[in-house]
Write an enzyme that holds these catalytic residues in place. Sequence first.
Site, mmCIF file in Angstrom:
data_model
loop_
_atom_site.group_PDB
_atom_site.id
_atom_site.type_symbol
_atom_site.label_atom_id
_atom_site.label_comp_id
_atom_site.label_asym_id
_atom_site.label_seq_id
_atom_site.Cartn_x
_atom_site.Cartn_y
_atom_site.Cartn_z
ATOM 1 N N TRP A 130 0.872 -1.184 0.000
ATOM 2 C CA TRP A 130 0.000 0.000 0.000
ATOM 3 C C TRP A 130 0.905 1.228 0.000
ATOM 4 C CZ3 TRP A 130 -1.909 2.697 4.891
ATOM 5 C CH2 TRP A 130 -2.881 3.643 4.587
ATOM 6 N N ASP A 211 -0.830 -5.790 9.026
ATOM 7 C CA ASP A 211 -1.872 -4.821 8.708
ATOM 8 C C ASP A 211 -3.104 -5.603 8.254
ATOM 9 O OD1 ASP A 211 -3.375 -2.671 7.995
ATOM 10 O OD2 ASP A 211 -1.959 -1.830 6.555
ATOM 11 N N LYS A 246 -13.600 -0.408 6.298
ATOM 12 C CA LYS A 246 -14.219 -1.128 5.170
ATOM 13 C C LYS A 246 -15.315 -2.072 5.667
ATOM 14 C CE LYS A 246 -10.069 0.193 3.681
ATOM 15 N NZ LYS A 246 -9.669 1.210 2.738
#
Length: 399
Positions: A130, A211, A246
């Site tokens: 990311w 993560d 999310k």
Amino acid sequence: MFDHIPAYPGDPILSLNEDFQLDPRPNKVNLSIGIYFDDAGKLPVIDAVRRAETALLDAIGPRSYLPMAGLPLYRDTAQALVFGTDSAARAEGRIATLQTLGGSGALKVGADFLKRYFPASQMWISDPSWENHRVVFEGAGLKVNTYPYYDPQTGGLRFADMLAAIDALPAKSIVLLHACCHNPTGVDLSPAQWAELVPVLQRRELIAFVDMAYQGFGAGLEADAAPVRLLADANVPLIVANSFSKNFSLYGERVGALSVVCKSADEAARVAGQLMSAVRANYSNPPTHGARLVANVLADATLRASWEAELGAMRERILAMRKVIHAGLDGRVDEVMRARYVAQRGMFTYTGLSESQVERLRNEYAVYVLRSGRMCVAGLNARNADYVASSIAAVVSGA
Ligand code: LMR
């Protein structure tokens, strides 16, 4: 005084999303940012969240500061979701969990903590990772390196190379791993590969920083957290950043958590204290609202079941969209490029589109994917999938 300040070149994800909002073309499609949209192209409000929120409104109370570590019920329910209710580390009080400003806030607090207490350690992230991982860790003063991960030729994982690189790291190096739904590639380690990685981390005395921003979007809430639980059970020194942006569709509320799994409850209390000091130095204490919503859903059996069902439907819809675009590209792009849509999982697919193809997609077809070629498949729906497939076919064929 501020003459020497250079212009900000923009963020590869957030700035592109802002450009999309300003694009006046009616046929525009946003496949850039990692946000789940429903089949009508709308950002969903999870029903359980709406119900929890309505209940909160009816019981509006005073809003003092939360503790630096956050809301106690939130910390407990978030920890149980990540580590499982049967976690030994949890039962023994060995996990320090704090409420943070989303997953990014967790990464930053974790990074500050590591920089302070492991000043000689360097960070290792996947190639690619990311985009903001490097930014956050370098911003905290850590040196960031990469380990091999994605194979552009096959659209899969360079697992042997990854393992060899990690096996050569100095003790106390910090290895950033994605629990599931790897961002940006959609390529995850299999359970067997995780089992092979664990002894390497142990033998080299490394710190795993996991993560987990997409729990529930890969194979399910429990399966997606399995790597975290494997690492915790193996007593690998472990830090976990997780996010509810999310899976609760609560992006703007900034609800995340940071957990550090320690050797003893005493150690966990000291680590928690130093994490609090990092929170105080950054933003003092976290906000109340989002954490109350998440905690109230997770702690209530009815709301929780409703949330899990809705999340399951979101996961299924992404899978269905993967199949639709895969079918739509049949005979229009080569098979290696096409296979990625169904082989990779989670919100993202690394399309293999070049920068110039990505640019044409945006300029000529108003289809937005990241410059790296990352597509958020959760932005596809029954109305735009054919258009996206034919737009991709056009830029790939050079038409
Ligand atoms: C993404 O990767 O698109 C999301 O995680 C949003 C972000 O903050 O970058």
